[in-house]
Design a protein around this motif. Sequence first.
Motif, short mmCIF file in Angstrom:
data_model
loop_
_atom_site.label_atom_id
_atom_site.label_comp_id
_atom_site.label_asym_id
_atom_site.label_seq_id
_atom_site.Cartn_x
_atom_site.Cartn_y
_atom_site.Cartn_z
N ARG A 242 0.81 -1.04 0.14
CA ARG A 242 -0.05 0.05 -0.36
C ARG A 242 0.47 1.22 -0.18
N TRP A 243 0.22 2.08 -0.10
CA TRP A 243 0.48 3.39 -0.18
C TRP A 243 -0.54 4.49 0.33
N GLY A 244 0.21 6.05 0.47
CA GLY A 244 -1.17 6.36 1.30
C GLY A 244 -1.51 6.74 2.89
N SER A 245 -0.75 5.65 3.35
CA SER A 245 -1.36 5.20 4.59
C SER A 245 -0.98 6.23 5.86
N SER A 246 -1.37 5.89 7.00
CA SER A 246 -0.58 6.63 7.78
C SER A 246 -0.11 5.88 9.14
N MET A 247 0.95 6.20 10.45
CA MET A 247 1.84 5.74 10.91
C MET A 247 1.97 5.83 11.82
N CYS A 248 2.13 5.85 13.66
CA CYS A 248 2.05 6.49 14.38
C CYS A 248 2.34 5.37 15.84
N MET A 249 3.69 6.69 16.13
CA MET A 249 3.93 5.34 17.65
C MET A 249 3.18 5.20 18.85
N ILE A 250 2.74 4.00 19.73
CA ILE A 250 1.60 4.85 21.23
C ILE A 250 2.69 4.24 22.04
N VAL A 256 1.62 1.64 14.78
CA VAL A 256 0.13 1.25 14.19
C VAL A 256 0.29 2.24 12.89
N LEU A 257 -0.47 0.87 11.49
CA LEU A 257 -0.50 1.22 10.77
C LEU A 257 -1.91 1.30 10.31
N VAL A 258 -2.14 2.96 9.43
CA VAL A 258 -3.91 3.21 9.31
C VAL A 258 -3.74 3.51 7.92
N GLY A 259 -4.48 2.47 6.96
CA GLY A 259 -5.70 3.05 5.90
C GLY A 259 -3.80 2.57 4.78
N GLY A 260 -4.87 3.31 4.00
CA GLY A 260 -3.66 3.36 2.47
C GLY A 260 -4.80 2.45 1.31
N GLN A 261 -3.89 2.35 0.03
CA GLN A 261 -4.40 2.38 -1.12
C GLN A 261 -3.51 1.30 -1.85
N GLY A 262 -4.10 -0.47 -2.55
CA GLY A 262 -2.64 -0.64 -2.87
C GLY A 262 -3.23 -0.87 -4.63
N ASP A 263 -3.40 -2.40 -4.69
CA ASP A 263 -3.53 -2.44 -6.50
C ASP A 263 -4.77 -2.27 -6.64
N ARG A 264 -4.60 -2.14 -7.78
CA ARG A 264 -5.65 -2.07 -8.49
C ARG A 264 -6.95 -0.49 -8.39
N GLN A 265 -5.92 0.65 -7.63
CA GLN A 265 -6.73 1.31 -6.88
C GLN A 265 -7.97 0.82 -6.25
N GLN A 266 -6.77 -0.42 -5.10
CA GLN A 266 -8.61 -0.66 -3.92
C GLN A 266 -8.25 -0.40 -2.72
N LEU A 267 -9.12 0.29 -1.89
CA LEU A 267 -8.39 1.05 -0.38
C LEU A 267 -7.84 -0.67 0.45
N TYR A 296 -13.11 3.03 4.78
CA TYR A 296 -11.51 2.89 4.40
C TYR A 296 -10.96 3.67 3.62
N ARG A 297 -10.05 4.15 3.78
CA ARG A 297 -9.74 5.88 3.46
C ARG A 297 -8.04 5.53 2.70
N MET A 298 -7.40 6.37 2.21
CA MET A 298 -6.14 6.71 1.73
C MET A 298 -5.84 8.85 1.97
N GLY A 299 -4.65 8.74 2.05
CA GLY A 299 -4.48 10.35 2.06
C GLY A 299 -4.92 11.22 3.73
N HIS A 300 -6.09 10.34 4.89
CA HIS A 300 -6.15 10.30 5.54
C HIS A 300 -4.62 10.94 6.46
N SER A 301 -5.17 11.24 8.38
CA SER A 301 -3.78 11.20 9.48
C SER A 301 -3.99 10.34 10.03
N ALA A 302 -3.55 10.09 10.66
CA ALA A 302 -3.74 9.08 11.91
C ALA A 302 -2.66 9.92 13.38
#
Length: 563
Positions: A242-250, A256-267, A296-302
């Motif tokens: 995936r790309w367009g996901s977001s990741m942060c430390m807790i 923690v990895l959240v969201g994103g988009q992968g093959d064939r523009q599938q979230l 489901y989404r991409m381009g968000h912030s976490a």
Amino acid sequence: MNGFKLYLLADIQSPPVELTWSDNSPCFYSRLPVPLPHTVVLFSVGKFPFDNETKKPGTALDVSITLGDDRIQFGSLDEHTRCILWEKTKDTARLEHNNSAVSLAKLCVEVQGVDYCDNSYLATPAMEEEVVKEENIQEENENTPQLSTPSPLPRKTKQKKRGRESTDGTPEGPAARKQKLNTRMRALKNEFKTPKKYGKKNCETVGMPVLNEVNSDILPKTGPRISRCKDVSIRAPSPSSRWGSSMCMIHNNRAVLVGGQGDRQQLSRDAVWTLDPDTRRWRSPELTLEGQKTEYRMGHSATYDPTARCIYVYGGSKNLKWFHDVHMLDVDEWKWQLVKVNGKAPTRSYHSATLYRHELWIFGGVYPRPDPNPDGCSNEIHIFSPVMENWYCPIVTGDKPAPRSGHSATLIKDQLVVFGGWDAPICFNDLYILDMGTVDWSKPEVKGMPPKARSWHASCALSNNRILIHGGYDGNNALDDTHIFNLDERSWSCIHVEGAPTARAGHMSICLPYSHENQEEDEVIIFGGGDNDGTFFNDLFSLCIPFNPVLDDVLVEQKGGKA
């Protein structure tokens, strides 16, 4: 009342949190997650406030917890009672049940008998120095996690890479193997308002710690060393590419990895994963839902909030749908909940989000505009207050950056460093600094050769007030170079990396907490992204950057000018 501060302790595994003074009402406040903790300790530090009439330190501080429409009496503080302990009762549990829709409670400490328009009794740097001398109390400055928000990339026509293809030109990738222990910057003195404990097993840092003046203990003790990168992926289980996901430390030293988009523009439907940086193992937690489903989404912030122990997921996009909602993921119970807010929420995607003084600061990003205009980029700042549950815009001064999206925003102390981004078809390589205390923009004079223009690069804070910039998209190709910006010296340098990842953009990077295993370098974890040629990655890399790294131009010079 010089240097007077209040601290809240709601979890023995977390450090105390400093309460914030409200300019709109005569009180200090903080927030508590619901259900409320079973035990809460409130204590004060510094000279106690004086009563305006008697001019003696007899001012009473009334403490209460507001839960929805109900108010729970906590107790009171005075000069002789500097600390109080509150315990949850059956009546409190009943009130929680009656306010089940409320996600956060507000703890308020009302100050009686003080001129509220006069903030001179609040702590200032000079006052804090005096308190340190008189009471031997260590000054602390607030820490906020940084977050750079990756974004989807425009399609490029050619570039040969591994992995599966995607119709929109986004990446996905391989798996990997084992690796050595993580390293991280050490805790510098006087850095956080919320004290942080750095350590491999028990670390309360969130994302990238906010750094201040350089401590001589972590200055390099040897000559320049080469930065090294290793593929530390494991075969399974692991997140999908995936790309367009977001990741942060807790709080428990997990990413923690959240969201994103992968093959064939599938979230990515395997939306949430946790990573143990020590073992390099991924885990997909079992999530529960309270109320409306989180799409489901991409381009968000976490963004992680260590006080409420939750991740705020804001904005993003899903195909042609744009979001302005805020969802809260409780990382203790792994429960999703939609945050109900007041005020007009901005619609944004590929923005940056930064937690500062318990509020979420949003800068830039893409937003939809009606025909015939295309989607536009923003250069505005919007702030979401989880305590007040509303959105507002601050008064901003200085020279604003041009509108952009896919930029990085890295917080170091009270300075938010914004680099790059794009507003199609223009890519940027300019650097701006936002003073978070005064909300004033500036464009500093910088030394050295800046990175070439790019967007959707990975960025994180390193030790010694440095910022890492890796990869990205220059408008035509994905990039694989690595740069460091030194905030103290206002200088750029390009570093040489052995075993660097393939060119990519829309990937994530996190600098791991300091480890005593290696005191001479930072360790950065890099995950995912895409090559802008239909390939998505799910590989995991460990990038070790010495405090005194070998520069790329130096290495070229040593080899006789041959790269």
